[in-house]
Design a protein around this motif. Structure first.
Motif, PDB file in Angstrom:
ATOM      1  N   GLY A  66       0.809  -1.206   0.000  1.00  0.00           N
ATOM      2  CA  GLY A  66       0.000   0.000   0.000  1.00  0.00           C
ATOM      3  C   GLY A  66       0.847   1.262   0.000  1.00  0.00           C
ATOM      4  N   ARG A  67       0.227   2.379  -0.392  1.00  0.00           N
ATOM      5  CA  ARG A  67       0.929   3.649  -0.491  1.00  0.00           C
ATOM      6  C   ARG A  67       1.494   4.101   0.853  1.00  0.00           C
ATOM      7  N   ARG A  68       0.729   3.877   1.944  1.00  0.00           N
ATOM      8  CA  ARG A  68       1.211   4.296   3.257  1.00  0.00           C
ATOM      9  C   ARG A  68       2.484   3.577   3.662  1.00  0.00           C
ATOM     10  N   SER A  69       2.664   2.376   3.149  1.00  0.00           N
ATOM     11  CA  SER A  69       3.868   1.611   3.467  1.00  0.00           C
ATOM     12  C   SER A  69       5.121   2.322   2.958  1.00  0.00           C
ATOM     13  N   PHE A  70       5.004   2.937   1.784  1.00  0.00           N
ATOM     14  CA  PHE A  70       6.158   3.637   1.228  1.00  0.00           C
ATOM     15  C   PHE A  70       6.620   4.742   2.176  1.00  0.00           C
ATOM     16  N   PHE A  71       5.672   5.582   2.602  1.00  0.00           N
ATOM     17  CA  PHE A  71       6.042   6.736   3.432  1.00  0.00           C
ATOM     18  C   PHE A  71       6.346   6.334   4.878  1.00  0.00           C
ATOM     19  N   ARG A  72       6.064   5.115   5.238  1.00  0.00           N
ATOM     20  CA  ARG A  72       6.483   4.605   6.529  1.00  0.00           C
ATOM     21  C   ARG A  72       8.001   4.426   6.553  1.00  0.00           C
ATOM     22  N   TYR A  73       8.560   4.108   5.391  1.00  0.00           N
ATOM     23  CA  TYR A  73       9.995   3.854   5.303  1.00  0.00           C
ATOM     24  C   TYR A  73      10.779   5.016   4.692  1.00  0.00           C
ATOM     25  N   PHE A  74      10.164   5.746   3.768  1.00  0.00           N
ATOM     26  CA  PHE A  74      10.901   6.766   3.020  1.00  0.00           C
ATOM     27  C   PHE A  74      10.112   8.070   2.963  1.00  0.00           C
ATOM     28  N   PRO A  75      10.726   9.183   3.360  1.00  0.00           N
ATOM     29  CA  PRO A  75      10.019  10.464   3.323  1.00  0.00           C
ATOM     30  C   PRO A  75       9.703  10.943   1.911  1.00  0.00           C
ATOM     31  N   SER A  76      10.512  10.520   0.925  1.00  0.00           N
ATOM     32  CA  SER A  76      10.312  11.015  -0.437  1.00  0.00           C
ATOM     33  C   SER A  76      10.800   9.973  -1.438  1.00  0.00           C
ATOM     34  N   LYS A  77      10.516  10.234  -2.699  1.00  0.00           N
ATOM     35  CA  LYS A  77      10.966   9.339  -3.762  1.00  0.00           C
ATOM     36  C   LYS A  77      12.489   9.323  -3.848  1.00  0.00           C
ATOM     37  N   GLU A  78      13.129  10.455  -3.578  1.00  0.00           N
ATOM     38  CA  GLU A  78      14.593  10.511  -3.600  1.00  0.00           C
ATOM     39  C   GLU A  78      15.215   9.604  -2.539  1.00  0.00           C
ATOM     40  N   ASP A  79      14.576   9.548  -1.371  1.00  0.00           N
ATOM     41  CA  ASP A  79      15.159   8.792  -0.256  1.00  0.00           C
ATOM     42  C   ASP A  79      15.219   7.293  -0.509  1.00  0.00           C
ATOM     43  N   VAL A  80      14.380   6.781  -1.394  1.00  0.00           N
ATOM     44  CA  VAL A  80      14.381   5.344  -1.643  1.00  0.00           C
ATOM     45  C   VAL A  80      15.675   4.905  -2.326  1.00  0.00           C
ATOM     46  N   LEU A  81      16.378   5.851  -2.964  1.00  0.00           N
ATOM     47  CA  LEU A  81      17.663   5.536  -3.576  1.00  0.00           C
ATOM     48  C   LEU A  81      18.831   5.677  -2.596  1.00  0.00           C
ATOM     49  N   PHE A  82      18.572   6.239  -1.442  1.00  0.00           N
ATOM     50  CA  PHE A  82      19.610   6.408  -0.414  1.00  0.00           C
ATOM     51  C   PHE A  82      19.099   5.786   0.888  1.00  0.00           C
ATOM     52  N   PRO A  83      18.786   4.513   0.867  1.00  0.00           N
ATOM     53  CA  PRO A  83      18.035   3.912   1.980  1.00  0.00           C
ATOM     54  C   PRO A  83      18.829   3.711   3.259  1.00  0.00           C
ATOM     55  N   ASP A  84      20.139   3.661   3.181  1.00  0.00           N
ATOM     56  CA  ASP A  84      20.931   3.294   4.363  1.00  0.00           C
ATOM     57  C   ASP A  84      21.764   4.433   4.931  1.00  0.00           C
ATOM     58  N   HIS A  85      21.606   5.615   4.404  1.00  0.00           N
ATOM     59  CA  HIS A  85      22.450   6.714   4.863  1.00  0.00           C
ATOM     60  C   HIS A  85      22.131   7.142   6.298  1.00  0.00           C
ATOM     61  N   GLU A  86      20.876   7.117   6.681  1.00  0.00           N
ATOM     62  CA  GLU A  86      20.541   7.490   8.056  1.00  0.00           C
ATOM     63  C   GLU A  86      21.175   6.513   9.047  1.00  0.00           C
ATOM     64  N   ARG A  87      21.091   5.236   8.721  1.00  0.00           N
ATOM     65  CA  ARG A  87      21.728   4.230   9.580  1.00  0.00           C
ATOM     66  C   ARG A  87      23.235   4.428   9.636  1.00  0.00           C
ATOM     67  N   CYS A  88      23.823   4.724   8.485  1.00  0.00           N
ATOM     68  CA  CYS A  88      25.271   4.891   8.419  1.00  0.00           C
ATOM     69  C   CYS A  88      25.709   6.138   9.186  1.00  0.00           C
ATOM     70  N   LEU A  89      24.946   7.205   9.095  1.00  0.00           N
ATOM     71  CA  LEU A  89      25.245   8.409   9.876  1.00  0.00           C
ATOM     72  C   LEU A  89      25.203   8.128  11.366  1.00  0.00           C
ATOM     73  N   ALA A  90      24.220   7.344  11.791  1.00  0.00           N
ATOM     74  CA  ALA A  90      24.112   6.983  13.211  1.00  0.00           C
ATOM     75  C   ALA A  90      25.298   6.121  13.640  1.00  0.00           C
ATOM     76  N   GLU A  91      25.698   5.168  12.794  1.00  0.00           N
ATOM     77  CA  GLU A  91      26.841   4.319  13.109  1.00  0.00           C
ATOM     78  C   GLU A  91      28.127   5.141  13.205  1.00  0.00           C
ATOM     79  N   MET A  92      28.289   6.077  12.293  1.00  0.00           N
ATOM     80  CA  MET A  92      29.481   6.924  12.303  1.00  0.00           C
ATOM     81  C   MET A  92      29.540   7.767  13.572  1.00  0.00           C
ATOM     82  N   THR A  93      28.407   8.358  13.945  1.00  0.00           N
ATOM     83  CA  THR A  93      28.354   9.191  15.147  1.00  0.00           C
ATOM     84  C   THR A  93      28.681   8.372  16.385  1.00  0.00           C
ATOM     85  N   ASP A  94      28.115   7.174  16.452  1.00  0.00           N
ATOM     86  CA  ASP A  94      28.369   6.291  17.592  1.00  0.00           C
ATOM     87  C   ASP A  94      29.834   5.850  17.626  1.00  0.00           C
TER      88      ASP A  94
END
Length: 243
Positions: free
Chosen positions: A52-80
């Motif tokens: 469903g459409r809501r599933s997309f926005f549950r994981y990705f804020p925008s269409k651009e973000d679906v191509l950069f899916p792991d950057h938030e996790r990587c930023l958190a790992e780097m900070t830690d």
């Protein structure tokens, strides 16, 4: 049926068995490559993924973000990673090691990374999105270095310059690998690029900002064996006075 459809109903072959997030990424990349980024809608992606459409926005804020899916996790790992490091470690070595966490994300998915690189070269909006992500990595590195260099009068400048150098060295090697289609040993290439940074800025570098006499104040004396020591000393003193 509710908007949140059963995962796999109507999904394209190859996506039905994937977790929902991965199915969305796979479907999006397939459509971007087949139709183009601008011509693909979120509705197209969720239809192909079979969710469903809501599933997309549950994981990705925008269409651009679906191509950069792991950057938030990587930023958190780097900070830690940086926050748990030892203050006895070379700070330049620490931020270079943190950059290697980003490299691992690309190297673990070479096909996806190469396709994304080619898409970002074609679509200005994706390029802008990528640059914003790179800037966030650089800010994390610079923030850590500023804390490490608080006792230096040039600490802020040094931190910003080194963080920019780490990102530039990492991206130089990474993009060469992506342009080649993912051929070759990207880990070794990035290691060599980051070694340039640590050699230039790390604790083990040659202190080129030291006064010249601290670097080359060495004299080699050649004298005949029978020359009296007092005469040899006087000649040395005379030579030093002339210099």
């Amino acid at each position: 049926m509710s908007e949140e459809r059963s995962h796999g109903q109507g999904a394209a072959p190859g996506t039905a068995a994937l977790p929902m997030r991965e199915a969305l990424i796979t479907a999006a990349l397939q459509l971007f490559l087949e139709r183009g980024f601008e011509q693909t809608t979120v509705d197209d992606i969720v239809t192909l993924a079979g969710v469903g459409r809501r599933s997309f926005f549950r994981y990705f804020p925008s269409k651009e973000d679906v191509l950069f899916p792991d950057h938030e996790r990587c930023l958190a790992e780097m900070t830690d990673f940086l926050s748990t490091g030892s203050h006895d470690d070379d700070p330049v070595g620490q931020v270079c090691d943190a950059a290697r966490l980003v490299l691992r994300m690309y190297a673990d998915s070479p096909t996806f990374s190469v396709h994304r690189y080619r898409l970002t070269k074609q679509v200005p909006g994706l390029r802008t999105h990528e640059l914003s992500v790179v800037w966030r990595y650089e800010r994390v590195l610079a923030g850590h270095l500023r804390e490490r260099f608080t006792d230096r009068p040039d600490g802020t400048l040094r931190a910003d310059v080194i963080a920019a150098a780490v990102v530039a060295a990492h991206n130089h090697a990474l993009r060469s690998w992506l342009r080649s289609g993912g051929q070759g040993d990207v880990i070794t290439s990035v290691d060599e690029a980051l070694e340039f940074v640590t050699t230039s800025w790390g604790q083990g570098r040659v202190p080129t900002d030291a006064p010249p006499q601290e670097l080359d104040d060495v004299m080699v004396v050649i004298a005949k064996r029978r020359v009296p020591m007092w005469r040899l000393v006087r000649e040395i003193e005379t030579t030093l006075d002339r210099d």
